[in-house]
Every structure is written in C-alpha cells, then in structure tokens.
Design an enzyme around this catalytic site. Structure first.
Site, PDB file in Angstrom:
ATOM      1  N   ASN A  93       0.681  -1.299   0.075  1.00 36.11           N
ATOM      2  CA  ASN A  93      -0.079   0.138  -0.297  1.00 36.11           C
ATOM      3  C   ASN A  93       0.674   1.248   0.176  1.00 36.11           C
ATOM      4  OD1 ASN A  93      -2.288   1.646   0.003  1.00 36.11           O
ATOM      5  ND2 ASN A  93      -2.917   0.788   1.948  1.00 36.11           N
TER       6      ASN A  93
ATOM      7  N   HIS B  29     -14.308  -5.061  10.645  1.00 35.75           N
ATOM      8  CA  HIS B  29     -14.136  -3.679  11.141  1.00 35.75           C
ATOM      9  C   HIS B  29     -15.323  -2.790  11.363  1.00 35.75           C
ATOM     10  CE1 HIS B  29      -9.625  -3.475   9.144  1.00 35.75           C
ATOM     11  NE2 HIS B  29     -10.161  -4.663   9.758  1.00 35.75           N
TER      12      HIS B  29
ATOM     13  N   ARG C  53     -13.952  -6.075  15.135  1.00 33.54           N
ATOM     14  CA  ARG C  53     -13.058  -5.213  15.550  1.00 33.54           C
ATOM     15  C   ARG C  53     -13.559  -3.857  15.648  1.00 33.54           C
ATOM     16  NH1 ARG C  53      -7.887  -2.383  12.299  1.00 33.54           N
ATOM     17  NH2 ARG C  53      -9.360  -0.935  11.555  1.00 33.54           N
TER      18      ARG C  53
ATOM     19  N   TYR D 193      -7.473   6.765  12.484  1.00 35.35           N
ATOM     20  CA  TYR D 193      -7.350   5.565  11.666  1.00 35.35           C
ATOM     21  C   TYR D 193      -8.567   4.829  12.018  1.00 35.35           C
ATOM     22  CZ  TYR D 193      -6.516   0.756  10.710  1.00 35.35           C
ATOM     23  OH  TYR D 193      -6.544  -0.541  10.200  1.00 35.35           O
TER      24      TYR D 193
ATOM     25  N   ASP E 260      -7.373  -2.143  17.367  1.00 34.48           N
ATOM     26  CA  ASP E 260      -6.158  -1.962  16.807  1.00 34.48           C
ATOM     27  C   ASP E 260      -5.521  -0.851  17.117  1.00 34.48           C
ATOM     28  OD1 ASP E 260      -3.811  -1.643  14.984  1.00 34.48           O
ATOM     29  OD2 ASP E 260      -5.010  -2.328  13.139  1.00 34.48           O
TER      30      ASP E 260
ATOM     31  N   HIS F 295      -2.467   0.404  16.216  1.00 34.82           N
ATOM     32  CA  HIS F 295      -1.766   0.947  15.208  1.00 34.82           C
ATOM     33  C   HIS F 295      -0.330   1.582  15.483  1.00 34.82           C
ATOM     34  CE1 HIS F 295      -2.455   2.088  10.845  1.00 34.82           C
ATOM     35  NE2 HIS F 295      -3.076   0.739  10.813  1.00 34.82           N
TER      36      HIS F 295
ATOM     37  N   GLU G 161      -4.171  -5.147  19.211  1.00 35.12           N
ATOM     38  CA  GLU G 161      -3.135  -5.417  18.183  1.00 35.12           C
ATOM     39  C   GLU G 161      -2.196  -4.085  17.959  1.00 35.12           C
ATOM     40  OE1 GLU G 161      -5.435  -5.675  14.441  1.00 35.12           O
ATOM     41  OE2 GLU G 161      -3.598  -4.966  13.096  1.00 35.12           O
TER      42      GLU G 161
ATOM     43  N   GLU H  12       1.610  -7.100  11.356  1.00 37.21           N
ATOM     44  CA  GLU H  12       1.268  -6.759   9.825  1.00 37.21           C
ATOM     45  C   GLU H  12       2.222  -5.969   9.113  1.00 37.21           C
ATOM     46  OE1 GLU H  12      -2.283  -4.250  10.597  1.00 37.21           O
ATOM     47  OE2 GLU H  12      -1.243  -2.633   9.949  1.00 37.21           O
TER      48      GLU H  12
ATOM     49  N   ARG I 152       0.457 -11.629  13.116  1.00 33.84           N
ATOM     50  CA  ARG I 152      -0.362 -10.691  12.323  1.00 33.84           C
ATOM     51  C   ARG I 152       0.049 -10.731  10.878  1.00 33.84           C
ATOM     52  NH1 ARG I 152      -4.602  -9.345  11.276  1.00 33.84           N
ATOM     53  NH2 ARG I 152      -4.630  -7.028  11.234  1.00 33.84           N
TER      54      ARG I 152
ATOM     55  N   HIS J  93      -3.125 -10.831   8.382  1.00 30.19           N
ATOM     56  CA  HIS J  93      -3.379  -9.616   7.977  1.00 30.19           C
ATOM     57  C   HIS J  93      -4.652  -9.819   6.698  1.00 30.19           C
ATOM     58  CE1 HIS J  93      -1.939  -5.225   6.871  1.00 30.19           C
ATOM     59  NE2 HIS J  93      -3.302  -5.196   7.826  1.00 30.19           N
TER      60      HIS J  93
ATOM     61  N   GLU K 293      -8.632 -11.613   9.347  1.00 28.05           N
ATOM     62  CA  GLU K 293      -9.196 -10.460   9.077  1.00 28.05           C
ATOM     63  C   GLU K 293      -9.836 -10.443   7.856  1.00 28.05           C
ATOM     64  OE1 GLU K 293      -6.261  -7.484   8.881  1.00 28.05           O
ATOM     65  OE2 GLU K 293      -7.807  -5.680   9.614  1.00 28.05           O
TER      66      GLU K 293
ATOM     67  N   TRP L 294       1.438   6.673  12.503  1.00 31.11           N
ATOM     68  CA  TRP L 294      -0.056   6.599  12.093  1.00 31.11           C
ATOM     69  C   TRP L 294      -0.480   5.116  12.301  1.00 31.11           C
ATOM     70  CZ3 TRP L 294      -2.134   3.827   7.924  1.00 31.11           C
ATOM     71  CH2 TRP L 294      -3.744   4.136   7.780  1.00 31.11           C
TER      72      TRP L 294
HETATM   73  O1  EZ4 Z   1      -3.730   0.173   8.207  1.00 26.41           O
HETATM   74  O2  EZ4 Z   1      -3.461  -2.412   5.753  1.00 26.41           O
HETATM   75  O3  EZ4 Z   1      -5.415  -4.097  10.892  1.00 26.41           O
HETATM   76  N1  EZ4 Z   1      -5.324  -3.629   9.885  1.00 26.41           N
HETATM   77  C1  EZ4 Z   1      -4.832  -2.451   9.631  1.00 26.41           C
HETATM   78  C2  EZ4 Z   1      -4.678  -2.172   8.135  1.00 26.41           C
HETATM   79  C3  EZ4 Z   1      -3.670  -1.460   7.692  1.00 26.41           C
HETATM   80  C4  EZ4 Z   1      -3.526  -1.070   6.431  1.00 26.41           C
HETATM   81  C5  EZ4 Z   1      -2.395  -0.401   5.754  1.00 26.41           C
HETATM   82  O4  EZ4 Z   1      -2.192  -0.425   4.409  1.00 26.41           O
HETATM   83  O5  EZ4 Z   1      -3.939  -1.969  10.467  1.00 26.41           O
HETATM   84  O6  EZ4 Z   1      -5.900  -1.367   8.175  1.00 26.41           O
HETATM   85 CO    CO Z   2      -3.688  -3.400  11.996  1.00 26.69          CO
END
Ligand code: EZ4
Ligand code: CO
Length: 409
Positions: A37, A122, A147, A159, A217, A219, A243, A269, A290, A319, A346, A409
C-alpha cells in the site's frame, strides 16, 4: 514444467493492486499478489526489472528452490518490497502446482483442519450510537467477531473510523490510502485516546453482552508503558486481542507490556520475515501473528513462521485488509484452513470494481470464510477489466502531534 512468461499487472479498481501472472509451457497460469500500500510501483519494478528475467526457463514445480534463490541471490535481504515480490512469485507457483495437481491449494498443505475460517470485520463510529449501528450492521452481514475503532474527542481524524470525512472528500471507509498528491495529515493525542477508549469498550460490552469476540487495533501509536496501561484498563472487557500496541521494531518492548497485562496481544502486519518475531515468539510475548502472506514471502515463508509460532501456542491472525488483493486473501484462506494453530482471519470485503477484476471462489457464510474447491487458489484475473483501471497515485495518511511532531500513524 518450464516457466515461459511472467507478467506484472498493476491495476486500480477500488485501489491499486500489483498482480504477478506466471505462465508455464503447458499453459497453466498462476497468480500472486505483491501489493504494498502506497509503494505499489516499487514492487512492480522489483518484479519486472529484476525478477521476471530470472523466472523464464525455471521449473515452476521447484517452489522452495525459487524462494531460496530469490531471497539469497539478491544479496540484500528482507524488507517489505523484496518480501512482497518474493511472495508474489511464491503464491503464483503454489497456484500453478495446485492447478497441476487438480486440487485446491489447502489439500497440498495437508488438507483441511477445520470446516470454516472465523473472520472478523471492522466496525467503527464517531460516537457510540454510530459505533453500535456499525456493529449491528456487521452482525447482520454474518460477522461473529468484531474489531472496534472509535473517534476520540479532541482528535480530528483517527485511523479506522469509516464515517469520518477523508482528505480526498470521500468516506474514510474501506481504504485509508487516498488518491491525493500528498499524504493526508492527521492528528493524534495518546493521552486523550487512553482516557476515552476503556469507556467505549465498557459501553460496547454493556450493549452486546459478554460473548461477542471484540478486537482493537492500536496501530503502533503507544510507548510500552502506555500500551501496558491500556491493556490493563481493557482487561474487564475481555478483548480477543489488542493489536500493534507499540511499533514493534523493538521486540523487547513487548516484555514490559506482557508483564503488566493479560489482554492478548497481536502484532506483525508490517513485519516481513520470521526474524522480526524471533524474540516475540521464543519468549511468548504475543498471542497472535499478524503477518500477511503478501508481505511475508508467501505461503512458503508463512508456513514456517506459523509452525515456529505453534511450538509456543501462538496462533495465526493473518492480515486481511482491502490492500491485500483477492489473490493474497485467497492464499491466506488456504493456509488458514490447513494449519493447526489457526486463530482468526481479518476480512474487510473488497469493493465492487475489485470483484470485477478478480473472480473469486472463496465464500463467507455465517461468519466463516472458506477458500472453495477450485484447483489452485481459486482466483482468476480478468485482464481486460484490469486494463480499464490504470494505476492511480495514492498515499496513506500520517500523523502529527499538536506541536507538529511527526507521530506513528
Ligand atoms: O492500516 O493495511 O489491521 N489492519 C490494519 C490495516 C492497515 C492497512 C495499511 O495499508 O491496520 O488497515
Ligand atoms: Co492493523
């Protein structure tokens, strides 16, 4: 079974995808996913410019040899671009081998260890009513594990919250990467997040009861001590997992988190080899792996990673966001079905244009995925449809704190 052609197809139906198609002298084709990505063209170039010439004339059957050759002969090891390119080749070769055998790939991996693959979706909301509606909508779609991501008062863009407006004017729905010339700038405040999140989980548990598996998550945004505090605060709400609580390049950081909380931890991930997990697995600092098949060197490498994890009672949580193409998703499902230490998968669902380009045979019924019984991985690429959606530049967003400091992020 000689390889006679290998083509890299970059398409952008709902988002950008990098697909490798390998063709053998008997006319069998295999597909692999190399989507990374926001950096898709780098993988496409790595494949086109450096890997495709090495594939022509090789025996498609020798998958382990191809993996070792691509990993070692480059000299420069690991890294997301390299490992996504190797994954694309590896999955395409497994697709070919399974087609040649006339079997779905999971049969070659040892056969089915379960009847279906539990998936989580999600849910998200800017406030509790919107979040509850999103959870209900997911339950209606059949999801049995959810999630939960939420907006935080005082933070403009977080996010994972689908209904918040994105910088390109669209809903921040399936795809955080936005088709704008520069990465969108979002904001972050860890203390505000830590104050807000436990109350949200308390409300969700009160509304939906004790049984529903709930995930969250982080992140990569917390320090170890902040992550420990959050894990502890969430214990009463019995999460399935927390996560990416820290940016785990520093594997030792998870020791501190682990010592303070019994909330299960999932990570990986953005990892791309087994080495990223060595301490985490050996010291049993995590509960779920993950990694994506697409970003971790394909089926060959993931199988070894998950077998290593199994010795320590650590399970899979592969992932599966929308930036894993249906090819990468199908590959994950065959592995999920075959391994013993499956945990959860996921699954976000791809958009309608993506489903036009990639014809899929996997199914999602009552919360359980299944890769289907087509020989190979069960995905075909409609190249004419793919050609209708040329590459479009898109960037993931990034965070700045209130004082302007760049933040994870
Ligand atoms: O932000 O795959 O758990 N899933 C995630 C994803 C990531 C994206 C980044 O390309 O954290 O949504
Ligand atoms: Co994630």
């Amino acid at each position: 079974m000689k390889i006679v052609a290998a083509d890299v197809i970059v398409s952008s139906p709902d988002r950008n995808f990098v697909t490798l198609k390998i063709t053998t002298e008997d006319g069998i084709t295999g597909l692999g996913d190399g989507t990374l990505n926001g950096r898709e063209l780098s993988v496409a170039s790595y494949l086109r410019d450096h890997v495709v010439p090495l594939l022509i004339g090789r025996d498609a059957h020798n998958i382990e040899d191809a993996w070792q050759f691509l990993y070692r002969s480059a000299y420069w090891r690991r890294g997301p671009v390299t490992m996504a390119a190797i994954a694309a080749v590896d999955v395409a070769l497994w697709d070919i081998k399974a087609k040649a055998a006339g079997m779905p790939l999971y049969q070659l991996l040892g056969g089915a260890s379960r009847t279906g693959i539990m998936a989580y979706g999600h849910a998200s909301g800017r406030d509790l009513p919107e979040l509850f509606d999103s959870i209900r909508a997911h339950l209606e779609q059949g999801y049995r594990s959810i999630r939960v991501q939420t907006s935080v008062p005082g933070i403009n863009a977080v996010y994972g919250v689908a209904a918040q407006p994105a910088a390109d004017g669209k809903r921040y729905d399936y795809e955080p990467a936005q088709r704008i010339p520069l990465p969108a700038e979002e904001d972050w405040d860890t203390r505000a997040y830590l104050r807000h999140l436990p109350g949200v989980f308390e409300a969700v548990r009160a509304e939906f009861g004790p049984e529903l598996p709930l995930l969250h998550d982080g992140h990569h945004r917390m320090t170890p001590i902040q992550a420990a505090k959050l894990g502890k605060a969430l214990e009463p709400y019995d999460l399935f997992w927390l996560e990416d609580c820290t940016p785990a390049e520093n594997q030792e950081a998870l020791r501190l988190v682990r010592h303070h909380t019994t909330t299960p931890l999932a990570i990986g991930e953005i990892f791309n080899t087994v080495w990223d997990y060595q301490t985490l697995i050996r010291e049993q600092l995590i509960d779920y792996v993950r990694s994506a098949v697409t970003h971790t060197g394909g089926i060959t490498a993931m199988r070894k990673l998950l077998d290593f994890a199994a010795q320590y009672q650590i399970k899979s949580g592969i992932h599966g966001p929308t930036d894993i193409s249906p090819v990468g998703m199908a590959a994950a499902l065959h592995l999920d079905l075959a391994i013993h230490n499956f945990g959860i998968q996921e699954y976000m669902r791809h958009g309608p244009l993506t489903n036009e380009v990639f014809r899929q045979s996997f199914t999602f019924v009552d919360g359980y995925l299944h890769p289907g019984e087509q020989p190979g991985i069960g995905v075909e690429l409609d190249e004419e449809a793919a050609a209708r959606f040329p590459y479009q530049p898109a960037y993931l967003p990034f965070n700045r704190l209130k004082d302007g400091t760049v933040h994870d992020w």
